[in-house]
Design an enzyme around this catalytic site. Sequence first.
Site, PDB file in Angstrom:
ATOM      1  N   LYS A  65      -0.557  15.748  20.850  1.00 31.43           N
ATOM      2  CA  LYS A  65      -0.223  16.247  22.184  1.00 31.43           C
ATOM      3  C   LYS A  65      -1.328  17.178  22.685  1.00 31.43           C
ATOM      4  CE  LYS A  65       4.844  16.202  21.840  1.00 31.43           C
ATOM      5  NZ  LYS A  65       5.064  15.212  22.912  1.00 31.43           N
ATOM      6  N   ARG A  71      12.338   8.293  18.267  1.00 33.67           N
ATOM      7  CA  ARG A  71      13.094   7.031  18.169  1.00 33.67           C
ATOM      8  C   ARG A  71      13.035   6.459  16.763  1.00 33.67           C
ATOM      9  NH1 ARG A  71       9.650   4.400  22.885  1.00 33.67           N
ATOM     10  NH2 ARG A  71       9.423   6.617  23.357  1.00 33.67           N
TER      11      ARG A  71
HETATM   12  N1  BES Z   1       9.551  15.240  22.055  1.00 32.48           N
HETATM   13  C1  BES Z   1       8.829  14.397  22.942  1.00 32.48           C
HETATM   14  C2  BES Z   1       9.479  14.290  24.319  1.00 32.48           C
HETATM   15  C3  BES Z   1       9.526  15.539  25.166  1.00 32.48           C
HETATM   16  C4  BES Z   1       8.583  15.752  26.143  1.00 32.48           C
HETATM   17  C5  BES Z   1      10.555  16.446  25.024  1.00 32.48           C
HETATM   18  C6  BES Z   1       8.637  16.873  26.935  1.00 32.48           C
HETATM   19  C7  BES Z   1      10.612  17.570  25.806  1.00 32.48           C
HETATM   20  C8  BES Z   1       9.671  17.800  26.771  1.00 32.48           C
HETATM   21  C9  BES Z   1       8.752  12.987  22.358  1.00 32.48           C
HETATM   22  O1  BES Z   1       8.676  12.924  20.994  1.00 32.48           O
HETATM   23  C10 BES Z   1       7.516  12.350  22.893  1.00 32.48           C
HETATM   24  O2  BES Z   1       6.471  12.839  22.595  1.00 32.48           O
HETATM   25  N2  BES Z   1       7.658  11.279  23.637  1.00 32.48           N
HETATM   26  C11 BES Z   1       6.535  10.604  24.187  1.00 32.48           C
HETATM   27  C12 BES Z   1       6.764   9.122  24.073  1.00 32.48           C
HETATM   28  C13 BES Z   1       5.586   8.282  24.461  1.00 32.48           C
HETATM   29  C14 BES Z   1       4.443   8.513  23.495  1.00 32.48           C
HETATM   30  C15 BES Z   1       5.994   6.832  24.454  1.00 32.48           C
HETATM   31  C16 BES Z   1       6.390  11.014  25.644  1.00 32.48           C
HETATM   32  O3  BES Z   1       7.398  11.164  26.329  1.00 32.48           O
HETATM   33  O4  BES Z   1       5.255  11.243  26.064  1.00 32.48           O
HETATM   34 MN    MN Z   2       6.707  13.113  20.271  1.00 33.16          MN
END
Ligand code: BES
Ligand code: MN
Length: 480
Positions: A259, A333
């Site tokens: 991230k 997921r």
């Molecule tokens: N934990 C994150 C989602 C999230 C984002 C929660 C902002 C709270 C605030 C999740 O694990 C994630 O990183 N999802 C990705 C999925 C993508 C890589 C398909 C996302 O939403 O960017």
């Molecule tokens: Mn994530």
Amino acid sequence: MKYYLEKGGEVEVILTFKETTRVERFNDLFGFLKEQEIFKGDSGEVYSHISHNGDSVVFLGLGEEEKLTYETLRRGFFALGGELQKKKIKSIGLKVAKFGDRCYGKTNKAIWEGLLQSQYDYDKFKSDKKPKVLLDEVYLDIVEGEAEKVRSVIGETQIVMEGVFLTRDLVNEPAMNMYPEVLAREAVDRLTPLGVDVKVLGRKEIEDLKMEAFLSVARGSSKEPKFIVMTYKGNPDSQEKLALVGKGLTYDSGGYSLKSAAGMATMHSDMAGSASVIGAMYSIAANRLKKNLVAIVAACENMVSGDAYKTGDIIGSMSGKTIEVENTDAEGRLTLADALWYAATVEKADKIVDLATLTGACVVALGNINTGAIANNDSLMDAVKTAAKIAGEPVWQLPNNEEYKDLFKSHFADLKNTGGRGAGAITAGMFLQEFVNDTPWVHLDIAGTAFLDKAAGYLPKGASGVPVKTLFYLVKDIEQ
Ligand code: BES
Ligand code: MN
Ligand code: ZN
């Protein structure tokens, strides 16, 4: 906060509407304030008149009487609670009338909840804690014949809010302190005294269950993953049970699909789903609801290390389905795939609700007002919507047409863990659907609602405790 169902209290609180023209006591003052437009009775407006000789009064405005909702009451009493704290008032008296055809129980519930909401503060790391004077005594002058109902409603609300606050505390705790082992210990410490059986599985037992997807995510962390199963049997006469499955990423760095610094900043909150099921379980068990329930959490951290899982990896899962890892940041997921499969096949739950801070896409779509939902069953979805309404925690259902499934088909494996740029919240939810085995299921994406970057109404900055109340009312009203 104690309550007495009688007249009394040091300071009188008077509820007024915009159209109120006179009040029983303090009418002189009230008339003056109205005339000067110092106090209008707008929704959430508070005016306190503190006097040294015992004649103190606080006016709380509730807006137009016609438009009064339970949410107005929650917000109004939250504002009142804040004002009382500022004015160091510890004891109030309050007359609670029946407002039109509104339910008297729900009216009292909303009042009590609003007052309690004003008392939450996560200040354990502040060195200069401001000495707080919290409201301690509430004298309620209630409608005759309603004492029993009011007592039961306040008792229930008190416990529900303890569950909400427990969830907030768990989520707000930094990841340096809140890792899988600690989360599991909290579940044991908080729930076993309430008659909940808490089973905690470590790496070896998780391996024995062949939870390859969950273990793949956990691999990059030095912290041992924990699989937590909490069982509450409130209705031994019934075989039915509902499973609550919560995403338990105690930290989500994104893994090798790292991230950004900003994206990572609050990722200690990525276990809000699991904290919600623990808080809900607390509220349900402490209120002794006559329902059967199992709560399941696959807790781990998503980190980078020489041994972390990588993009391109094709991993297995407890279900036997293989998954191509296109993005290590789509980890929730993967952990949920195994937790849901466990709920459906080992626990054989009749219904499943999962809670997860699953996608940024859900935040883009709905902001921090609505929790996103995906369901494979209309009647369970309707039950969740009804509960969400009672709780005042909005939920918005997203579609799950078959056609979306093409987006997460993999060339080399059965599925892949991303669905491309479009419909991110939907494809993530539908990925989970592959692991519930036709069990009636609702998925709640709380990425936008569980953790707030600024306070909103009675919800504080940081962990909101959403959707603990929804889960409580869902279980309370569910048929078993
Ligand atoms: N934990 C994150 C989602 C999230 C984002 C929660 C902002 C709270 C605030 C999740 O694990 C994630 O990183 N999802 C990705 C999925 C993508 C890589 C398909 C996302 O939403 O960017
Ligand atoms: Mn994530
Ligand atoms: Zn995550």
